[in-house]
Design a protein around this motif. Sequence first.
Motif, PDB file in Angstrom:
ATOM      1  N   THR A  48     -27.282  43.168 -24.991  1.00  0.00           N
ATOM      2  CA  THR A  48     -27.531  42.798 -26.388  1.00  0.00           C
ATOM      3  C   THR A  48     -28.605  41.724 -26.492  1.00  0.00           C
ATOM      4  O   THR A  48     -29.512  41.808 -27.333  1.00  0.00           O
ATOM      5  CB  THR A  48     -26.233  42.295 -27.036  1.00  0.00           C
ATOM      6  OG1 THR A  48     -25.251  43.335 -27.017  1.00  0.00           O
ATOM      7  CG2 THR A  48     -26.473  41.865 -28.479  1.00  0.00           C
ATOM      8  N   TYR A  52     -32.063  42.749 -28.437  1.00  0.00           N
ATOM      9  CA  TYR A  52     -32.368  42.060 -29.691  1.00  0.00           C
ATOM     10  C   TYR A  52     -33.340  40.897 -29.479  1.00  0.00           C
ATOM     11  O   TYR A  52     -34.109  40.551 -30.367  1.00  0.00           O
ATOM     12  CB  TYR A  52     -31.080  41.548 -30.351  1.00  0.00           C
ATOM     13  CG  TYR A  52     -30.341  42.614 -31.101  1.00  0.00           C
ATOM     14  CD1 TYR A  52     -30.843  43.136 -32.289  1.00  0.00           C
ATOM     15  CD2 TYR A  52     -29.133  43.123 -30.628  1.00  0.00           C
ATOM     16  CE1 TYR A  52     -30.165  44.124 -32.983  1.00  0.00           C
ATOM     17  CE2 TYR A  52     -28.444  44.118 -31.306  1.00  0.00           C
ATOM     18  CZ  TYR A  52     -28.971  44.614 -32.484  1.00  0.00           C
ATOM     19  OH  TYR A  52     -28.300  45.604 -33.162  1.00  0.00           O
ATOM     20  N   TYR A  56     -36.785  43.191 -31.001  1.00  0.00           N
ATOM     21  CA  TYR A  56     -36.705  43.166 -32.457  1.00  0.00           C
ATOM     22  C   TYR A  56     -37.522  42.023 -33.051  1.00  0.00           C
ATOM     23  O   TYR A  56     -37.634  40.954 -32.450  1.00  0.00           O
ATOM     24  CB  TYR A  56     -35.247  43.031 -32.909  1.00  0.00           C
ATOM     25  CG  TYR A  56     -34.460  44.305 -32.757  1.00  0.00           C
ATOM     26  CD1 TYR A  56     -34.101  45.035 -33.876  1.00  0.00           C
ATOM     27  CD2 TYR A  56     -34.093  44.781 -31.518  1.00  0.00           C
ATOM     28  CE1 TYR A  56     -33.375  46.203 -33.759  1.00  0.00           C
ATOM     29  CE2 TYR A  56     -33.369  45.945 -31.374  1.00  0.00           C
ATOM     30  CZ  TYR A  56     -33.010  46.660 -32.500  1.00  0.00           C
ATOM     31  OH  TYR A  56     -32.297  47.815 -32.377  1.00  0.00           O
ATOM     32  N   TYR A 298     -22.703  47.489 -32.126  1.00  0.00           N
ATOM     33  CA  TYR A 298     -24.149  47.655 -32.308  1.00  0.00           C
ATOM     34  C   TYR A 298     -24.590  49.037 -31.847  1.00  0.00           C
ATOM     35  O   TYR A 298     -25.444  49.671 -32.482  1.00  0.00           O
ATOM     36  CB  TYR A 298     -24.919  46.585 -31.529  1.00  0.00           C
ATOM     37  CG  TYR A 298     -24.491  45.164 -31.810  1.00  0.00           C
ATOM     38  CD1 TYR A 298     -24.014  44.800 -33.061  1.00  0.00           C
ATOM     39  CD2 TYR A 298     -24.546  44.186 -30.817  1.00  0.00           C
ATOM     40  CE1 TYR A 298     -23.593  43.505 -33.324  1.00  0.00           C
ATOM     41  CE2 TYR A 298     -24.149  42.882 -31.069  1.00  0.00           C
ATOM     42  CZ  TYR A 298     -23.667  42.554 -32.318  1.00  0.00           C
ATOM     43  OH  TYR A 298     -23.262  41.267 -32.564  1.00  0.00           O
ATOM     44  N   ASP A 302     -26.064  50.846 -34.971  1.00  0.00           N
ATOM     45  CA  ASP A 302     -27.507  50.618 -35.035  1.00  0.00           C
ATOM     46  C   ASP A 302     -28.210  51.696 -34.208  1.00  0.00           C
ATOM     47  O   ASP A 302     -28.226  51.642 -32.982  1.00  0.00           O
ATOM     48  CB  ASP A 302     -27.834  49.221 -34.502  1.00  0.00           C
ATOM     49  CG  ASP A 302     -29.314  48.894 -34.603  1.00  0.00           C
ATOM     50  OD1 ASP A 302     -30.096  49.766 -34.993  1.00  0.00           O
ATOM     51  OD2 ASP A 302     -29.685  47.749 -34.269  1.00  0.00           O
ATOM     52  N   PHE A 305     -30.948  50.372 -31.801  1.00  0.00           N
ATOM     53  CA  PHE A 305     -30.343  49.756 -30.617  1.00  0.00           C
ATOM     54  C   PHE A 305     -29.912  50.835 -29.626  1.00  0.00           C
ATOM     55  O   PHE A 305     -30.168  50.741 -28.415  1.00  0.00           O
ATOM     56  CB  PHE A 305     -29.140  48.911 -31.051  1.00  0.00           C
ATOM     57  CG  PHE A 305     -28.428  48.187 -29.938  1.00  0.00           C
ATOM     58  CD1 PHE A 305     -28.878  46.957 -29.493  1.00  0.00           C
ATOM     59  CD2 PHE A 305     -27.292  48.731 -29.352  1.00  0.00           C
ATOM     60  CE1 PHE A 305     -28.211  46.275 -28.467  1.00  0.00           C
ATOM     61  CE2 PHE A 305     -26.624  48.065 -28.344  1.00  0.00           C
ATOM     62  CZ  PHE A 305     -27.089  46.836 -27.905  1.00  0.00           C
TER      63      PHE A 305
END
Length: 368
Positions: A48, A52, A56, A298, A302, A305
């Motif tokens: 994660t 992220y 991102y 997630y 998402d 993701f």
Amino acid sequence: MLNVTENGEQLNYTTLEELNNLKVHQRMPTIVFLFILIPFGVIGNIVTILVYGLKYRPSTFRVYLLTLAIVDLLSCCIGIPVELADNLLPLVFYDEKLCKIGKFSGQILKIGSALIIFLMAVCRYQKIRWPLSTNISTKLTRNLCIFTMFVAVLFSWPFLILKGTQYKHSDGGVIGYKCSTDSDVKHTIYPFVYTIVTFGVYMFVFFSLLILYTLIILNIRRHNKAEVTEHKINPRITKIMIAITVAFVVSYLPDCILDANSTFNKGDTIPNTPLVVGSLSLLARLYFVNNVVNPIIYYIGDKTFRKIIKQTCLRVSIVHRSGGVSSSNLSAMSDTYRTEDYGHTDSKHTKAVSNAQPTSPENSDTQL
């Protein structure tokens, strides 16, 4: 010779280690549970943070998820191992400093996680309720997360005093050493007061989350699809945050209920059978699920993701089969995890990077 009464049956043990092994056997479901959580939590939260953090674009949503992932990772590396040691050494936990520091660190992460989820809900409600108002900046969001962890430290510091070695006296004059409420303060009012305070904090967070997300859902239903698009409100983010909140409440409630029972009900209100002892130990640590489940949320909620993870696994598989890293694969992997500072780029460069990077899960909702 140690005499222990269990289910009305008198059991004899020759050493403290044998009695400790009995306790370990009773807590085996909890031990297995914690052992399973550690690798899943460590791997999931590292993934994660990488995805992220490196893939991102900056946004308040990204700041919250990264903060949660860091807190969850620390819980898996500090909080869970300390509780695992507590269950493996229920009567022979001799290291009082490790007990104090471990319990104190775990409490910071436990309260910090709850407060960050509450902060996420407040900011999301602000975004939904007043979509035309000035959005909270990523810098302010980072400062709020730091402040939240500072508040968690303020609520947790009494653990340095309250937690420590608790002496368990058994028949035969043998003394066990338990990492729990320190024997020096066990019979004072301080543990009771602290439990009341923390219980109040969790109840405040629980009911605030219930009210905030009820208002959020009502406001979203009040807006039609055109208004949602116009104000750049992404319902998918709200769904992810609601899922995070539900997982938090479900995992934290058993421990809060057990704390309330032990605080407000004096005496043995729960039968001391092996099944009950093993079950209560597991329920009291169920809140660690909150530190492991978010990456799964997630991945399900998402699609970007999920796509990044699948593409990365595919590239790793190709590299492994080819026996090396080609320049094209290296370039592709580098692009996948490239970090850009959007706060310090000119408009042309920002536009180029935006085109190079995959769509953020927020789409246009970059400020939560």
